[in-house]
Write a protein that holds these residues in place. Structure first.
Motif, PDB file in Angstrom:
ATOM      1  N   ARG A  39       1.317  -5.116  18.245  1.00  0.00           N
ATOM      2  CA  ARG A  39       1.797  -4.831  19.608  1.00  0.00           C
ATOM      3  C   ARG A  39       1.585  -6.049  20.508  1.00  0.00           C
TER       4      ARG A  39
ATOM      5  N   SER B 230       4.559  -8.131  22.373  1.00  0.00           N
ATOM      6  CA  SER B 230       4.611  -8.334  23.823  1.00  0.00           C
ATOM      7  C   SER B 230       4.602  -9.821  24.167  1.00  0.00           C
TER       8      SER B 230
ATOM      9  N   ASP C   2       8.176 -11.159  23.595  1.00  0.00           N
ATOM     10  CA  ASP C   2       9.074 -10.838  24.709  1.00  0.00           C
ATOM     11  C   ASP C   2       8.800 -11.745  25.910  1.00  0.00           C
ATOM     12  N   TYR C   3       7.524 -11.961  26.185  1.00  0.00           N
ATOM     13  CA  TYR C   3       7.166 -12.774  27.347  1.00  0.00           C
ATOM     14  C   TYR C   3       7.522 -14.244  27.119  1.00  0.00           C
TER      15      TYR C   3
END
Length: 232
Positions: A36, A40, A43-44
């Motif tokens: 996870r 994340s 994506d960032y």
């Protein structure tokens, strides 16, 4: 009695420590939690690389009266920020000699044709001054369309590539990426590749995201390229 009571307390303390270690291991070494976090970060990192590689572009499609004869001309489209430079391309997309002065006037070489696209952006390099031009009157041209888009620039991606290798840790801090996560990116153009990827250890989990993006080359020409961002 004291020895039995002490043994009981030691057992309870040891059990609490053991449970605490299990919880710690589950939180920090749980592969689902790690995945996870990696997702994340992916994506960032994509958002940050995209923001560093893109800039706003205002484009105006201009039709000039065929009765207007001069080849070297100047035009001022009102409302465009003065800190933008300009680039002009003909109807088939060839970039032609262009210069924008401090008052916002765009000078360019017509070189035949009656249809042009004028692009404005802070990421565009300003050309050399063009002298002895003729002003285009309001009745001698018409704006057929206009648009505002965020486009990738080869120039900005090369600057990001340079920052990656000159000061990787500083760039990560500037982009607010987690310290224990690493990242890189690759841009594949028609005739070259911009690669900024440090060595990835064997056996480590790697995520990547790819997209086909429109990019403005150093020459001013537009083309499509493949952008890939990687985290591990």
């Amino acid at each position: 009695m004291n020895k039995k009571g002490l043994s009981h307390i030691e057992f309870v303390v040891s059990f609490v420590i053991f449970i605490g270690f299990i919880v710690f291991a589950f939180v920090f070494f749980n592969p689902l939690q790690s995945q996870r976090t990696l997702k994340s970060t992916m994506d960032y990192a994509w958002i940050e690389v995209s923001e560093e590689g893109r800039e706003r572009v205002e484009t105006y499609s201009v039709s000039i009266s065929p009765l207007f004869d001069p080849s070297l001309m100047r035009i001022n489209i009102p409302g465009v920020p003065l800190y933008y430079n300009a680039s002009v391309e003909d109807e088939i997309g060839n970039t032609i000699s262009t210069h924008r002065d401090n008052s916002g006037v765009v000078y360019f070489n017509r070189s035949g044709g009656d249809f042009f696209r004028i692009k404005y952006s802070s990421a565009i390099d300003n050309g050399a001054p063009i002298l002895e031009t003729t002003a285009i009157g309001n009745s001698q041209y018409a704006i057929s369309s206009s648009e505002i888009r965020d486009l990738y620039f080869e120039k900005l991606l090369l600057e990001l590539n340079q920052s990656y290798y000159l000061n990787y840790l500083g760039l990560k801090q500037e982009l607010n990426l987690p310290n224990r996560m690493e990242f890189g990116f690759v841009v594949t153009l028609n005739n070259k590749q911009i690669s900024a990827v440090n060595q990835i250890p064997e056996g480590i989990e790697v995520l990547s995201k790819n997209d086909r993006v429109e990019i403005i080359r150093i020459s001013g020409q537009r083309e499509y390229a493949d952008l890939r961002v990687i985290v591990w």
